[in-house]
Write an enzyme that holds these catalytic residues in place. Structure first.
Site, PDB file in Angstrom:
ATOM      1  N   LYS A  27       0.836  -1.212   0.000  1.00  0.00           N
ATOM      2  CA  LYS A  27       0.000   0.000   0.000  1.00  0.00           C
ATOM      3  C   LYS A  27       0.868   1.258   0.000  1.00  0.00           C
ATOM      4  O   LYS A  27       0.659   2.168  -0.810  1.00  0.00           O
ATOM      5  CB  LYS A  27      -0.892   0.001   1.261  1.00  0.00           C
ATOM      6  CG  LYS A  27      -1.560   1.339   1.536  1.00  0.00           C
ATOM      7  CD  LYS A  27      -2.528   1.263   2.702  1.00  0.00           C
ATOM      8  CE  LYS A  27      -1.956   1.555   4.055  1.00  0.00           C
ATOM      9  NZ  LYS A  27      -1.652   2.968   4.327  1.00  0.00           N
ATOM     10  N   ARG A 100      -5.384  10.879   3.708  1.00  0.00           N
ATOM     11  CA  ARG A 100      -4.321  11.808   4.041  1.00  0.00           C
ATOM     12  C   ARG A 100      -3.215  11.848   2.983  1.00  0.00           C
ATOM     13  O   ARG A 100      -2.552  12.868   2.791  1.00  0.00           O
ATOM     14  CB  ARG A 100      -3.751  11.394   5.401  1.00  0.00           C
ATOM     15  CG  ARG A 100      -2.810  12.368   6.012  1.00  0.00           C
ATOM     16  CD  ARG A 100      -2.478  11.914   7.419  1.00  0.00           C
ATOM     17  NE  ARG A 100      -1.428  12.714   7.993  1.00  0.00           N
ATOM     18  CZ  ARG A 100      -0.154  12.481   7.796  1.00  0.00           C
ATOM     19  NH1 ARG A 100       0.223  11.481   7.039  1.00  0.00           N
ATOM     20  NH2 ARG A 100       0.757  13.256   8.360  1.00  0.00           N
ATOM     21  N   CYS A 124      -6.042   8.155   8.661  1.00  0.00           N
ATOM     22  CA  CYS A 124      -6.288   7.451   9.915  1.00  0.00           C
ATOM     23  C   CYS A 124      -6.464   8.452  11.044  1.00  0.00           C
ATOM     24  O   CYS A 124      -5.902   9.536  11.022  1.00  0.00           O
ATOM     25  CB  CYS A 124      -5.084   6.581  10.249  1.00  0.00           C
ATOM     26  SG  CYS A 124      -5.185   4.930   9.610  1.00  0.00           S
ATOM     27  N   ASP A 312       3.176   0.510  12.427  1.00  0.00           N
ATOM     28  CA  ASP A 312       1.999  -0.147  11.842  1.00  0.00           C
ATOM     29  C   ASP A 312       1.812  -1.571  12.378  1.00  0.00           C
ATOM     30  O   ASP A 312       0.759  -2.175  12.176  1.00  0.00           O
ATOM     31  CB  ASP A 312       2.116  -0.189  10.309  1.00  0.00           C
ATOM     32  CG  ASP A 312       2.035   1.204   9.700  1.00  0.00           C
ATOM     33  OD1 ASP A 312       1.542   2.114  10.384  1.00  0.00           O
ATOM     34  OD2 ASP A 312       2.474   1.369   8.556  1.00  0.00           O
ATOM     35  N   ILE A 334       6.096   6.919  17.444  1.00  0.00           N
ATOM     36  CA  ILE A 334       5.891   7.596  16.151  1.00  0.00           C
ATOM     37  C   ILE A 334       4.587   8.394  16.146  1.00  0.00           C
ATOM     38  O   ILE A 334       4.577   9.573  15.798  1.00  0.00           O
ATOM     39  CB  ILE A 334       5.892   6.580  14.980  1.00  0.00           C
ATOM     40  CG1 ILE A 334       7.153   5.701  15.027  1.00  0.00           C
ATOM     41  CG2 ILE A 334       5.775   7.302  13.639  1.00  0.00           C
ATOM     42  CD1 ILE A 334       8.464   6.396  14.770  1.00  0.00           C
ATOM     43  N   ARG A 404      -9.264  -0.446   3.930  1.00  0.00           N
ATOM     44  CA  ARG A 404      -8.375   0.607   3.434  1.00  0.00           C
ATOM     45  C   ARG A 404      -6.997   0.042   3.118  1.00  0.00           C
ATOM     46  O   ARG A 404      -6.326   0.527   2.207  1.00  0.00           O
ATOM     47  CB  ARG A 404      -8.194   1.702   4.500  1.00  0.00           C
ATOM     48  CG  ARG A 404      -9.321   2.689   4.599  1.00  0.00           C
ATOM     49  CD  ARG A 404      -8.925   3.835   5.524  1.00  0.00           C
ATOM     50  NE  ARG A 404      -7.597   4.294   5.160  1.00  0.00           N
ATOM     51  CZ  ARG A 404      -6.660   4.675   6.031  1.00  0.00           C
ATOM     52  NH1 ARG A 404      -6.906   4.703   7.310  1.00  0.00           N
ATOM     53  NH2 ARG A 404      -5.473   5.055   5.610  1.00  0.00           N
TER      54      ARG A 404
HETATM   55  N1  EPU Z   1       5.475  14.390  11.017  1.00  0.00           N
HETATM   56  C1  EPU Z   1       5.464  15.739  11.252  1.00  0.00           C
HETATM   57  N2  EPU Z   1       5.421  16.568  10.166  1.00  0.00           N
HETATM   58  C2  EPU Z   1       5.371  16.103   8.900  1.00  0.00           C
HETATM   59  C3  EPU Z   1       5.384  14.719   8.670  1.00  0.00           C
HETATM   60  C4  EPU Z   1       5.432  13.876   9.758  1.00  0.00           C
HETATM   61  O1  EPU Z   1       5.499  16.175  12.390  1.00  0.00           O
HETATM   62  O2  EPU Z   1       5.323  16.905   7.975  1.00  0.00           O
HETATM   63  C5  EPU Z   1       5.484  13.470  12.162  1.00  0.00           C
HETATM   64  C6  EPU Z   1       4.160  12.716  12.255  1.00  0.00           C
HETATM   65  O3  EPU Z   1       3.193  13.448  12.963  1.00  0.00           O
HETATM   66  C7  EPU Z   1       4.591  11.446  12.947  1.00  0.00           C
HETATM   67  C8  EPU Z   1       6.014  11.217  12.429  1.00  0.00           C
HETATM   68  O4  EPU Z   1       6.464  12.477  11.953  1.00  0.00           O
HETATM   69  O5  EPU Z   1       4.637  11.655  14.325  1.00  0.00           O
HETATM   70  C9  EPU Z   1       6.170  10.173  11.353  1.00  0.00           C
HETATM   71  O6  EPU Z   1       5.337  10.489  10.250  1.00  0.00           O
HETATM   72  P1  EPU Z   1       5.654  10.034   8.762  1.00  0.00           P
HETATM   73  O7  EPU Z   1       5.592  11.259   7.909  1.00  0.00           O
HETATM   74  O8  EPU Z   1       6.868   9.198   8.711  1.00  0.00           O
HETATM   75  O9  EPU Z   1       4.406   9.129   8.462  1.00  0.00           O
HETATM   76  P2  EPU Z   1       3.610   9.168   7.124  1.00  0.00           P
HETATM   77  O10 EPU Z   1       4.556   9.237   6.013  1.00  0.00           O
HETATM   78  O11 EPU Z   1       2.525  10.143   7.193  1.00  0.00           O
HETATM   79  C10 EPU Z   1       3.675   6.645   6.576  1.00  0.00           C
HETATM   80  C11 EPU Z   1       2.656   5.588   6.324  1.00  0.00           C
HETATM   81  C12 EPU Z   1       2.004   5.211   7.629  1.00  0.00           C
HETATM   82  C13 EPU Z   1       3.083   4.722   8.582  1.00  0.00           C
HETATM   83  C14 EPU Z   1       4.153   5.812   8.764  1.00  0.00           C
HETATM   84  C15 EPU Z   1       5.321   5.379   9.609  1.00  0.00           C
HETATM   85  C16 EPU Z   1       1.928   6.097   4.092  1.00  0.00           C
HETATM   86  C17 EPU Z   1       0.825   6.531   3.196  1.00  0.00           C
HETATM   87  N3  EPU Z   1       1.663   6.082   5.391  1.00  0.00           N
HETATM   88  O12 EPU Z   1       2.948   7.745   7.117  1.00  0.00           O
HETATM   89  O13 EPU Z   1       1.114   4.165   7.333  1.00  0.00           O
HETATM   90  O14 EPU Z   1       2.521   4.438   9.831  1.00  0.00           O
HETATM   91  O15 EPU Z   1       4.669   6.194   7.475  1.00  0.00           O
HETATM   92  O16 EPU Z   1       5.971   4.311   9.004  1.00  0.00           O
HETATM   93  O17 EPU Z   1       2.989   5.747   3.621  1.00  0.00           O
HETATM   94  C18 EPU Z   1      -0.678   2.775   7.719  1.00  0.00           C
HETATM   95  O18 EPU Z   1      -0.323   2.185   6.689  1.00  0.00           O
HETATM   96  O19 EPU Z   1      -1.554   2.346   8.513  1.00  0.00           O
HETATM   97  C19 EPU Z   1      -0.048   4.034   8.034  1.00  0.00           C
HETATM   98  C20 EPU Z   1      -0.541   4.889   8.914  1.00  0.00           C
END
Ligand code: EPU
Length: 426
Positions: A27, A100, A124, A312, A334, A404
């Site tokens: 995904k 998102r 989420c 995750d 995280i 999802r």
């Molecule tokens: N963060 C910030 N500012 C930002 C971006 C992130 O403060 O601009 C913080 C977030 O609030 C969080 C941390 O940094 O506390 C990590 O966030 P990250 O950006 O790494 O997460 P993401 O890219 O939004 C992806 C996956 C998530 C997975 C996380 C961690 C996708 C679409 N989503 O999210 O997947 O949990 O990385 O590996 O790639 C899921 O699949 O259920 C899911 C939530």
């Protein structure tokens, strides 16, 4: 939004799972590739091994909304995207609010149309999940970002290479800024980039398209902007979270499964933690064999970025720990708000105590079926796992959260001997 009817899952536990299961495509790689394919101004992108899940359907809807012609051959798990004519720069609220990853469509819209408007941003329900790294990065690359009450408007006649720094190695932030930099003239350096395997697969896809990216997997990525990206064919990597969930399903039911396409290497620390609990792995070529026949031992888990223990998998691990012989300790670093599973597991007879970002799981518990709420995707699948081990019937709703991220979860588990079905809620 076409999210379909409300569904729920009904699970009767007690059957040790046996057999072979196919791991879906990732995904968190496929979603980024769908967005990136909109950067090709001509030709058709062909993505293979695309998971048939609701988040992918949302991404396809979003691509269509901005003008891409998409054909998702679900039975073949193949998505064909022709982005020759993009017609709208608006990512509408009805999709963006629940999805998102909509922010990933900003780079192609900026490059193709000079602007992007996000009318809401969702996903989420995981506590504070900021997107500031994305917007700050776009601004450093030369975009003007205007945050209004109900929408964000980003405008750029032309992005330009720059030096960027991520406060934490954001997974999507890394991919999004690499995408944005790929067509920005000059050199972009991004410090503190994410190391997740999906990031490397997205880099491989962009590189096939003609992007010039180096340093993937090192925490320090350099992108040399190119004039155009072309439509290519790519096979999405296997989903390491889906694979680990099935490994945990074998573990929680005391069964034995063959996971086709799973990479134990991509489990990171989760592999060692599961082994410490008494789960046994054996790799035979592209097949990962998993079994558990001893009493599960308690575990100590702290979530971290890759290769640390994946956030995750924290919820599925909490469900699994309920059966361990002693007290397990879990710390989430995280995302905040990823503990609403605890109350649901406790309804099933678990003894989970939450204090701040730590959780103590006192096992072993005899779980019993009841009605429980899937607050998000990962807590939803964790409740299915708990249901597979519980006495009686567990009803997990809403099913949408699970759909999802996991393809055909009821039929894949049923093939392995589980008593599980989905039902439309009238
Ligand atoms: N963060 C910030 N500012 C930002 C971006 C992130 O403060 O601009 C913080 C977030 O609030 C969080 C941390 O940094 O506390 C990590 O966030 P990250 O950006 O790494 O997460 P993401 O890219 O939004 C992806 C996956 C998530 C997975 C996380 C961690 C996708 C679409 N989503 O999210 O997947 O949990 O990385 O590996 O790639 C899921 O699949 O259920 C899911 C939530």
């Amino acid at each position: 939004m076409t999210s379909g009817q409300e569904t729920r899952y009904l699970v009767r536990g007690g059957n040790p799972l046996q057999g072979t299961v196919f791991v879906q495509g990732a995904k968190n790689a496929a979603l980024k590739m769908i967005a990136a394919s909109l950067m090709a101004a001509k030709g058709r992108t062909v993505l293979k091994n695309v998971p048939v899940i609701e988040d992918v359907r949302r991404a396809v809807e979003l691509a269509q909304t901005v003008g891409a012609v998409c054909k998702f051959h679900e039975a073949e798990r193949t998505l064909v995207i022709d982005a020759s004519d993009l017609t709208s720069s608006v990512l509408p609220e009805e999709i963006a609010q629940r999805f998102r990853a909509s922010v990933l469509f900003v780079p192609p819209l900026l490059h193709r149309l000079g602007e992007a408007t996000i009318e809401g941003i969702g996903g989420c329900n995981l506590g504070s999940r900021m997107l500031d790294f994305h917007y700050r990065g776009f601004a450093r690359l030369g975009a003007v970002v205007e945050e209004q009450e109900t929408q964000i408007h980003i405008k750029a006649d032309r992005l330009r290479g720059a030096h960027l720094y991520l406060d934490t190695p954001s997974h999507t932030g890394t991919e999004n800024l690499i995408m944005a930099a790929s067509l920005a003239p000059g050199t972009t350096i991004i410090d503190n980039t994410a190391l997740e395997p999906e990031v490397l697969d997205v880099i491989a896809f962009l590189t096939k398209m003609g992007a010039r990216i180096s340093g993937g997997g090192t925490g320090f990525v350099t992108v040399e902007g190119v004039d155009e990206l072309t439509a290519v064919e790519h096979t999405v990597m296997a989903d390491r979270i889906d694979a680990a969930v099935f490994a945990m399903a074998a573990a929680i039911t005391g069964g034995e499964l063959s996971l086709v396409g799973a990479s134990l290497e991509h489990f990171g620390v989760a592999r060692w933690k599961l082994e410490q609990m008494g789960v046994e792995f054996a790799t035979h070529g592209a097949i990962l064999q998993v079994r558990r026949d001893k009493q599960l031992r308690p575990i100590n888990v702290i979530t971290d970025t890759y290769p640390g223990f994946a956030t995750d998998l924290q919820s599925p691990m909490m469900a699994l720990s309920c059966l361990a012989d002693g007290t397990s300790y879990i710390r989430e670093t995280i995302f905040d708000g990823r503990y609403n599973l605890a109350g649901e597991l406790n309804k099933m007879g678990a003894k989970v105590e939450v204090a701040g970002n730590a959780a103590l799981v006192h096992g072993p518990s005899v779980l019993h079926g009841t009605e429980v709420i899937a607050h998000d995707l990962r807590s939803g699948i964790a409740l299915i796992l708990a249901g597979l081990a519980a006495e009686g019937e567990t009803i997990v709703a809403p099913g949408y959260h699970i759909d999802r991220g996991h393809a055909e979860i009821a039929s894949r588990f049923a093939t392995l001997g589980a008593d599980i079905r989905s039902e439309v809620v009238s």
